[in-house]
Design a protein around this motif. Sequence first.
Motif, PDB file in Angstrom:
ATOM      1  N   VAL A 123       0.851  -1.207   0.000  1.00 61.13           N
ATOM      2  CA  VAL A 123       0.000   0.000   0.000  1.00 61.13           C
ATOM      3  C   VAL A 123       0.882   1.251   0.000  1.00 61.13           C
ATOM      4  O   VAL A 123       0.499   2.300   0.510  1.00 61.13           O
ATOM      5  CB  VAL A 123      -0.992   0.010   1.195  1.00 61.13           C
ATOM      6  N   ASP A 124       2.062   1.126  -0.598  1.00 64.77           N
ATOM      7  CA  ASP A 124       3.008   2.244  -0.617  1.00 64.77           C
ATOM      8  C   ASP A 124       2.445   3.486  -1.301  1.00 64.77           C
ATOM      9  O   ASP A 124       2.771   4.613  -0.928  1.00 64.77           O
ATOM     10  CB  ASP A 124       4.316   1.811  -1.301  1.00 64.77           C
ATOM     11  N   GLN A 125       1.583   3.292  -2.299  1.00 65.05           N
ATOM     12  CA  GLN A 125       1.033   4.452  -3.007  1.00 65.05           C
ATOM     13  C   GLN A 125       0.018   5.217  -2.151  1.00 65.05           C
ATOM     14  O   GLN A 125      -0.110   6.436  -2.265  1.00 65.05           O
ATOM     15  CB  GLN A 125       0.369   4.029  -4.325  1.00 65.05           C
ATOM     16  N   HIS A 126      -0.701   4.491  -1.300  1.00 65.64           N
ATOM     17  CA  HIS A 126      -1.630   5.158  -0.377  1.00 65.64           C
ATOM     18  C   HIS A 126      -0.793   6.069   0.551  1.00 65.64           C
ATOM     19  O   HIS A 126      -1.150   7.221   0.810  1.00 65.64           O
ATOM     20  CB  HIS A 126      -2.365   4.140   0.498  1.00 65.64           C
ATOM     21  N   ILE A 127       0.315   5.487   1.033  1.00 71.74           N
ATOM     22  CA  ILE A 127       1.158   6.204   1.999  1.00 71.74           C
ATOM     23  C   ILE A 127       1.843   7.400   1.322  1.00 71.74           C
ATOM     24  O   ILE A 127       1.838   8.514   1.839  1.00 71.74           O
ATOM     25  CB  ILE A 127       2.196   5.228   2.607  1.00 71.74           C
ATOM     26  N   LYS A 128       2.374   7.155   0.137  1.00 77.51           N
ATOM     27  CA  LYS A 128       3.064   8.234  -0.596  1.00 77.51           C
ATOM     28  C   LYS A 128       2.095   9.402  -0.844  1.00 77.51           C
ATOM     29  O   LYS A 128       2.436  10.560  -0.616  1.00 77.51           O
ATOM     30  CB  LYS A 128       3.590   7.687  -1.927  1.00 77.51           C
ATOM     31  N   GLY A 129       0.886   9.077  -1.267  1.00 76.51           N
ATOM     32  CA  GLY A 129      -0.095  10.125  -1.567  1.00 76.51           C
ATOM     33  C   GLY A 129      -0.474  10.920  -0.321  1.00 76.51           C
ATOM     34  O   GLY A 129      -0.576  12.153  -0.362  1.00 76.51           O
ATOM     35  N   LEU A 130      -0.644  10.208   0.787  1.00 77.67           N
ATOM     36  CA  LEU A 130      -1.010  10.924   2.025  1.00 77.67           C
ATOM     37  C   LEU A 130       0.131  11.840   2.468  1.00 77.67           C
ATOM     38  O   LEU A 130      -0.097  12.948   2.961  1.00 77.67           O
ATOM     39  CB  LEU A 130      -1.373   9.935   3.136  1.00 77.67           C
ATOM     40  N   ARG A 131       1.358  11.385   2.261  1.00 78.49           N
ATOM     41  CA  ARG A 131       2.508  12.255   2.593  1.00 78.49           C
ATOM     42  C   ARG A 131       2.479  13.498   1.718  1.00 78.49           C
ATOM     43  O   ARG A 131       2.730  14.610   2.184  1.00 78.49           O
ATOM     44  CB  ARG A 131       3.825  11.499   2.390  1.00 78.49           C
ATOM     45  N   GLN A 132       2.154  13.322   0.440  1.00 77.45           N
ATOM     46  CA  GLN A 132       2.097  14.490  -0.451  1.00 77.45           C
ATOM     47  C   GLN A 132       1.004  15.463  -0.017  1.00 77.45           C
ATOM     48  O   GLN A 132       1.095  16.655  -0.252  1.00 77.45           O
ATOM     49  CB  GLN A 132       1.889  14.034  -1.900  1.00 77.45           C
ATOM     50  N   LEU A 133      -0.012  14.912   0.653  1.00 80.59           N
ATOM     51  CA  LEU A 133      -1.088  15.784   1.158  1.00 80.59           C
ATOM     52  C   LEU A 133      -0.725  16.400   2.521  1.00 80.59           C
ATOM     53  O   LEU A 133      -1.541  17.069   3.139  1.00 80.59           O
ATOM     54  CB  LEU A 133      -2.394  14.982   1.282  1.00 80.59           C
ATOM     55  N   GLY A 134       0.495  16.125   2.981  1.00 80.26           N
ATOM     56  CA  GLY A 134       0.963  16.791   4.203  1.00 80.26           C
ATOM     57  C   GLY A 134       0.896  15.941   5.457  1.00 80.26           C
ATOM     58  O   GLY A 134       1.179  16.439   6.553  1.00 80.26           O
ATOM     59  N   GLN A 136       2.181  13.087   8.081  1.00 81.64           N
ATOM     60  CA  GLN A 136       3.410  12.393   8.441  1.00 81.64           C
ATOM     61  C   GLN A 136       3.032  10.934   8.649  1.00 81.64           C
ATOM     62  O   GLN A 136       2.150  10.628   9.463  1.00 81.64           O
ATOM     63  CB  GLN A 136       3.968  12.994   9.719  1.00 81.64           C
ATOM     64  N   VAL A 137       3.647  10.060   7.882  1.00 81.45           N
ATOM     65  CA  VAL A 137       3.236   8.652   7.934  1.00 81.45           C
ATOM     66  C   VAL A 137       4.450   7.773   8.210  1.00 81.45           C
ATOM     67  O   VAL A 137       5.463   7.874   7.514  1.00 81.45           O
ATOM     68  CB  VAL A 137       2.578   8.195   6.608  1.00 81.45           C
ATOM     69  N   VAL A 139       5.649   3.612   9.515  1.00 79.69           N
ATOM     70  CA  VAL A 139       5.189   2.252   9.797  1.00 79.69           C
ATOM     71  C   VAL A 139       5.900   1.805  11.074  1.00 79.69           C
ATOM     72  O   VAL A 139       7.120   1.763  11.131  1.00 79.69           O
ATOM     73  CB  VAL A 139       5.499   1.299   8.624  1.00 79.69           C
ATOM     74  N   GLU A 140       5.103   1.547  12.114  1.00 82.93           N
ATOM     75  CA  GLU A 140       5.668   1.168  13.420  1.00 82.93           C
ATOM     76  C   GLU A 140       4.956  -0.052  13.945  1.00 82.93           C
ATOM     77  O   GLU A 140       3.717  -0.053  14.034  1.00 82.93           O
ATOM     78  CB  GLU A 140       5.450   2.317  14.434  1.00 82.93           C
ATOM     79  N   HIS A 141       5.730  -1.049  14.313  1.00 85.05           N
ATOM     80  CA  HIS A 141       5.170  -2.269  14.908  1.00 85.05           C
ATOM     81  C   HIS A 141       4.037  -2.854  14.067  1.00 85.05           C
ATOM     82  O   HIS A 141       3.010  -3.280  14.603  1.00 85.05           O
ATOM     83  CB  HIS A 141       4.671  -2.001  16.338  1.00 85.05           C
ATOM     84  N   GLY A 142       4.180  -2.799  12.755  1.00 84.71           N
ATOM     85  CA  GLY A 142       3.169  -3.390  11.879  1.00 84.71           C
ATOM     86  C   GLY A 142       1.980  -2.487  11.604  1.00 84.71           C
ATOM     87  O   GLY A 142       1.018  -2.901  10.962  1.00 84.71           O
ATOM     88  N   TYR A 143       2.047  -1.263  12.106  1.00 86.04           N
ATOM     89  CA  TYR A 143       0.921  -0.337  11.908  1.00 86.04           C
ATOM     90  C   TYR A 143       1.345   0.882  11.081  1.00 86.04           C
ATOM     91  O   TYR A 143       2.472   1.374  11.215  1.00 86.04           O
ATOM     92  CB  TYR A 143       0.371   0.144  13.259  1.00 86.04           C
ATOM     93  N   ILE A 144       0.420   1.347  10.252  1.00 84.14           N
ATOM     94  CA  ILE A 144       0.625   2.624   9.564  1.00 84.14           C
ATOM     95  C   ILE A 144       0.159   3.690  10.553  1.00 84.14           C
ATOM     96  O   ILE A 144      -1.015   3.699  10.958  1.00 84.14           O
ATOM     97  CB  ILE A 144      -0.238   2.725   8.288  1.00 84.14           C
ATOM     98  N   VAL A 145       1.092   4.543  10.957  1.00 84.42           N
ATOM     99  CA  VAL A 145       0.743   5.569  11.940  1.00 84.42           C
ATOM    100  C   VAL A 145       0.829   6.919  11.231  1.00 84.42           C
ATOM    101  O   VAL A 145       1.899   7.318  10.755  1.00 84.42           O
ATOM    102  CB  VAL A 145       1.717   5.525  13.134  1.00 84.42           C
ATOM    103  N   ALA A 146      -0.294   7.586  11.134  1.00 86.50           N
ATOM    104  CA  ALA A 146      -0.328   8.844  10.378  1.00 86.50           C
ATOM    105  C   ALA A 146      -0.815   9.983  11.265  1.00 86.50           C
ATOM    106  O   ALA A 146      -1.750   9.813  12.060  1.00 86.50           O
ATOM    107  CB  ALA A 146      -1.248   8.695   9.166  1.00 86.50           C
TER     108      ALA A 146
END
Length: 422
Positions: A123-134, A136-137, A139-146
């Motif tokens: 799901v790298d593209q979901h993460i990359k896009g959210l970062r572009q929207l400002g 901070q994302v 991945v910690e302990h198996g979780y996407i932390v945004a």
Amino acid sequence: MDKLRILGERPLHGSIAASGAKNAALPLMAASLLSAQPIELDNAPQLMDVRTLGAILEGMGVDVARQGSRVRLHAAHVRERFAPYERVKTMRASVLVLGPLVARFGEARVSLPGGCAIGARPVDQHIKGLRQLGAQVDVEHGYIVATVPSGRLKGARISTDMITVTGTENLMMAACLADGETVIENAAQEPEVADLAAMLVKMGAHIDGAGTSRIRIQGVEALGGAAHRIVPDRIEVGTFLCAALATRGDITVQACVPTHLDALLDKLREAGADIAGGADWIRVKADAMPGARARAVSVRTSEYPGFATDMQAQFMAVNCLADGAAHVTETIFENRFMHVQELVRLGARIAIEGNTCVVQGVPRLSGATVMATDLRASAGLVIAGLAAEGETIIERIYHLDRGYDAMEHKLGRLGASIERLR
Ligand code: EPU
């Protein structure tokens, strides 16, 4: 574990109605997190995946009420911005809560989906896009932390590295509550993306171009409630049409959108089926094909409006019994041929060469016990079982229950001999 028992070689005849689309219902339900006002969905399919997402949303504090095909979701009091591993591991589409949570609450903790039977599916593209929207994302302990340090997402130009359906949906939802304009290039054009946009617009979002490869979103301060009827399930419809062709039957599927199935309908025609249709129905007549067998037809999966990867296994089942040889090429997922060895157990002749299967049609398949490995692979096995001589037992059909609403009842209505063994 439930199994299906099918007595094959009975042509399907009659008429059924399509259910609402699983892959539209899930993002529409996730979109309820974007608003403090209620969302009312109609035409919701009765599926395990819908229940799983309902449970995840309830765990966050969303009020989820279900009555038949209606689901009401009210996210006025969201306590947790959290989607646990135990749920996400059973359904990857749970990641659809990420964009809405970050956009409305400025924080989210969503389990990173693990591997999957059909491919790695990052799901790298979901993460990359959210970062572009400002956002901070991490991945910690198996979780996407945004989190959103500035409090609110900011519109951006986003171009995804590949076309991703849920990625487009996640980013489109997030952008609705961002400051300013977002443009998503290389967007997925699937009807389910357009359906989601249609409901977001009813909620007050400003979205142009959904259903094309460029989506423009002007962020708004807040979204309201909406009532929405979920688009019919084109993959369910396509599955029944393939079953009709494989059994040389004659069926009509009502309450569908034929234009969502153009690529498949072309292939069914090429195979020799007689196709008729109106605004919301399709008839496949295959009981009087010249030569009595379907012709082998090669397919190559691609993003919408191309031939859907979600129809690959079902169409392969048709090719197993066709006259001639066909190439079936899978371009979306790297491991979506798990049904092949099971089809071979039914007597199919298939050789795998990289991402292509060479299917040499045989005049008949013979029933056997086979195992379902994922949702669409299972549907392919059901079709093969319906066409095969004698008894086929399909094990592990919980995969089917994730994505097909009352499949055995609908097939029974069309004259199939099919029963669930508990
Ligand atoms: N991909 C990445 N990175 C990402 C996102 C995707 O590498 O961040 C890759 C995937 O690994 C895959 C390709 O891009 O190789 C396309 O994946 P996509 O993101 O489009 O798939 P998805 O959104 O996870 C949806 C459907 C699937 C369907 C695919 C392709 C939902 C809930 N799921 O998945 O449906 O196969 O699009 O059309 O909409 C099914 O219903 O059985 C099913 C698997």
